[in-house]
Design a protein around this motif. Structure first.
Motif, PDB file in Angstrom:
ATOM      1  N   THR A   1      75.297  17.478  15.137  1.00 35.00           N
ATOM      2  CA  THR A   1      75.971  16.186  15.318  1.00 35.00           C
ATOM      3  C   THR A   1      75.117  15.051  14.762  1.00 35.00           C
ATOM      4  O   THR A   1      75.632  14.166  14.069  1.00 35.00           O
ATOM      5  CB  THR A   1      76.267  15.940  16.809  1.00 35.00           C
ATOM      6  N   ASN A   2      73.805  15.083  15.043  1.00 25.76           N
ATOM      7  CA  ASN A   2      72.912  14.055  14.498  1.00 25.76           C
ATOM      8  C   ASN A   2      72.934  14.055  12.972  1.00 25.76           C
ATOM      9  O   ASN A   2      72.933  12.997  12.339  1.00 25.76           O
ATOM     10  CB  ASN A   2      71.478  14.283  14.988  1.00 25.76           C
TER      11      ASN A   2
ATOM     12  N   ILE B   1      76.097  12.383  11.832  1.00 26.82           N
ATOM     13  CA  ILE B   1      76.026  10.939  12.079  1.00 26.82           C
ATOM     14  C   ILE B   1      75.178  10.272  11.002  1.00 26.82           C
ATOM     15  O   ILE B   1      75.532   9.214  10.466  1.00 26.82           O
ATOM     16  CB  ILE B   1      75.461  10.656  13.487  1.00 26.82           C
TER      17      ILE B   1
ATOM     18  N   PRO C   1      80.315   6.460  15.068  1.00 26.98           N
ATOM     19  CA  PRO C   1      79.915   7.786  15.543  1.00 26.98           C
ATOM     20  C   PRO C   1      78.776   7.761  16.562  1.00 26.98           C
ATOM     21  O   PRO C   1      78.742   8.576  17.481  1.00 26.98           O
ATOM     22  CB  PRO C   1      79.469   8.488  14.253  1.00 26.98           C
TER      23      PRO C   1
ATOM     24  N   ARG D   1      79.401   9.132  20.317  1.00 26.70           N
ATOM     25  CA  ARG D   1      78.646  10.247  20.892  1.00 26.70           C
ATOM     26  C   ARG D   1      78.041   9.872  22.240  1.00 26.70           C
ATOM     27  O   ARG D   1      77.955  10.702  23.148  1.00 26.70           O
ATOM     28  CB  ARG D   1      77.544  10.682  19.924  1.00 26.70           C
ATOM     29  N   ARG D   2      77.604   8.618  22.376  1.00 32.09           N
ATOM     30  CA  ARG D   2      77.033   8.182  23.652  1.00 32.09           C
ATOM     31  C   ARG D   2      78.108   8.129  24.742  1.00 32.09           C
ATOM     32  O   ARG D   2      77.841   8.409  25.906  1.00 32.09           O
ATOM     33  CB  ARG D   2      76.366   6.816  23.488  1.00 32.09           C
TER      34      ARG D   2
ATOM     35  N   SER E   1      79.796  12.695  25.185  1.00 34.60           N
ATOM     36  CA  SER E   1      78.777  13.665  24.779  1.00 34.60           C
ATOM     37  C   SER E   1      79.268  15.105  24.865  1.00 34.60           C
ATOM     38  O   SER E   1      78.707  15.998  24.233  1.00 34.60           O
ATOM     39  CB  SER E   1      77.525  13.503  25.653  1.00 34.60           C
TER      40      SER E   1
ATOM     41  N   GLU F   1      81.495  18.084  23.945  1.00 31.78           N
ATOM     42  CA  GLU F   1      82.342  18.460  22.811  1.00 31.78           C
ATOM     43  C   GLU F   1      83.745  18.892  23.245  1.00 31.78           C
ATOM     44  O   GLU F   1      84.673  18.856  22.433  1.00 31.78           O
ATOM     45  CB  GLU F   1      81.682  19.585  22.010  1.00 31.78           C
TER      46      GLU F   1
ATOM     47  N   TRP G   1      86.285  16.208  22.508  1.00 27.81           N
ATOM     48  CA  TRP G   1      86.328  15.579  21.195  1.00 27.81           C
ATOM     49  C   TRP G   1      87.708  15.584  20.553  1.00 27.81           C
ATOM     50  O   TRP G   1      88.050  14.648  19.821  1.00 27.81           O
ATOM     51  CB  TRP G   1      85.293  16.224  20.273  1.00 27.81           C
TER      52      TRP G   1
ATOM     53  N   ALA H   1      84.103   7.546  14.315  1.00 25.93           N
ATOM     54  CA  ALA H   1      83.946   8.521  15.400  1.00 25.93           C
ATOM     55  C   ALA H   1      84.883   9.711  15.186  1.00 25.93           C
ATOM     56  O   ALA H   1      84.510  10.874  15.403  1.00 25.93           O
ATOM     57  CB  ALA H   1      84.225   7.855  16.744  1.00 25.93           C
TER      58      ALA H   1
ATOM     59  N   THR I   1      83.380  13.611  14.733  1.00 26.66           N
ATOM     60  CA  THR I   1      83.745  14.623  15.730  1.00 26.66           C
ATOM     61  C   THR I   1      84.558  15.753  15.095  1.00 26.66           C
ATOM     62  O   THR I   1      84.321  16.936  15.394  1.00 26.66           O
ATOM     63  CB  THR I   1      84.540  13.998  16.887  1.00 26.66           C
TER      64      THR I   1
END
Length: 416
Positions: A142-143, A146, A279, A283-284, A287, A289, A292, A332, A336
């Motif tokens: 995910t990071n 992003i 994004p 995510r914050r 969190s 999944e 999503w 976002a 996702t």
């Protein structure tokens, strides 16, 4: 602030192969936007036709769309790293070839080479996106996406403006040469990266030697695995409205704000900033999944509502804020859906799945933009009411998503 960025900076610093892949994407993306205004300037120099100027956009989109199924097939069948290297080098040659345009009679060369450039991009993009899970851990996936999306947004907001100044100061020829060199540099970064890939077995290679059979297998895999099909629809569902709305920002800048390219640059900057920060915020806030697919529907609703506000207001400041918020939701949605596809899709099918998603995205954007332009062309509706209609239908699309796609996702999760 630095603490929030630490996971992303650590990934870039510690993962050499991801860093090289990310640098390749960043450099080639910058080249895409940097050289675009030079291409527009060349077309304007040798033609007074607004149709021919718009035609280059159509050529770019349709070249991507029509070649995407074959691009995904190639990305699964051959070594993705070598494909990306060759795509970069050949894109550099294609851009350099536009230097041959020196009269109205040779203008056709720009269209042909742009089509070639986009077909090569259609191979590069799914190969790159399919490779990200192979150079990062599942925890960092995910990071990584992003970072990829945020980089695109920064490059989008700066590349065209720098390219515009460069075209004015240096001339179109030098800009095209520099643009070509960005692809060479991108190829170098990919060459230095180690990109693992699960290859098709000998039996699969033989069975799918016919490209059309390989493409059919990819589509069958997609429709047989509805948990993969659901996130693959997110970008297409969004852009079938959002493509037209982004196009309408051009008209808003010209006819409502009366600010021309300056106003458009600011509104597009809001788009880029929103795509970058969305994004991270998403995510914050979400969190888990498991939420999503639901988030994708909410993002489509929110994006539509924010554009409806844009349709009501006449202030540049307010438009900037609400365009930014709309594209934060869109960003976002993008990340996702990408991450879920990367995690849920088998590596040997990943190229075909992402190329299919890209096909839906480009077709949706083309249809949306064409309909909006025809409505304005035939004076069926003016720009502000049209934004309201597009935004409202987009929000309705998100609501339908929530009662269908989200519901089916929950049933699948409960059954699993």
């Amino acid at each position: 602030m630095l603490e929030n960025l630490r996971p992303y900076l650590s990934l870039i610093k510690e993962n050499h192969d991801f860093r090289r892949l990310w640098l390749s994407q960043s450099v080639s993306n910058f080249g895409d936007w940097f050289g675009l205004l030079a291409l527009y300037a060349i077309i304007s120099r040798y033609s007074d036709s607004e149709f021919l100027l718009g035609l280059i956009i159509v050529v770019k989109m349709l070249s991507l769309a029509f070649f995407s199924p074959f691009a995904g097939y190639l990305a699964d069948r051959f070594n993705r790293r070598m494909l990306m290297i060759w795509c970069d080098l050949l894109r550099g040659v294609a851009v350099l070839g536009i230097l041959m345009v020196n009269s109205p009679e040779t203008l056709w060369i720009a269209y042909v080479l742009t089509a070639v450039q986009m077909m090569l991009s259609a191979i590069f993009e799914p190969a790159k996106t399919s490779s990200i899970p192979n150079v990062t851990s599942e925890e960092n996936l995910t990071n990584a996406n992003i970072i990829s999306t945020a980089s695109w947004s920064i490059i989008f907001t700066t590349g065209m403006s720098i390219g515009g100044f460069a075209t004015d100061l240096l001339g179109t020829d030098l800009v095209l040469i520099l643009d070509s060199l960005t692809y060479v540099l991108s190829a170098w970064f990919v060459y230095k990266a180690v990109i693992p890939q699960k290859r098709l077995s000998k039996e699969e290679m033989y069975r799918t030697r016919n490209p059309f059979k390989g493409i059919r297998e990819g589509l069958r895999y997609l429709f047989d695995n509805r948990h993969i099909l659901r996130p693959s629809l997110a970008k297409g569902t969004s852009t079938v409205f959002l493509g037209g709305l982004v196009y309408l920002l051009i008209i808003v800048s010209e006819e409502v704000l009366m600010m021309g390219s300056i106003g458009l640059g600011l509104l597009y900057a809001a788009r880029g900033i929103g795509t970058g920060v969305g994004p991270i915020i998403g995510r914050r806030m979400f969190s888990d999944e498991k939420d999503w697919v639901m988030v994708m529907g909410l993002a489509i609703i929110f994006c539509g509502l924010m554009y409806m506000v844009v349709g009501f207001v006449n202030s540049l400041t307010l438009m900037f804020i609400f365009v930014l918020l709309a594209h934060a939701a869109s960003g976002a949605n993008w990340v996702t859906s990408t991450v879920l596809l990367q995690k849920r899709t088998q590596d040997t099918f990943r190229g075909r799945i992402f190329s299919t998603e890209w096909l839906l995205f480009t077709i949706g954007s083309s249809i949306s933009t064409t309909i909006a332009s025809l409505i304005l062309e035939f004076d069926i509706m003016t720009v502000k009411p049209l934004i309201l209609v597009y935004g409202g239908i987009m929000a309705m699309g998100g609501i339908i998503w929530s009662f269908t796609i989200t519901k089916n996702e929950r049933l699948w999760q409960e059954a699993g």
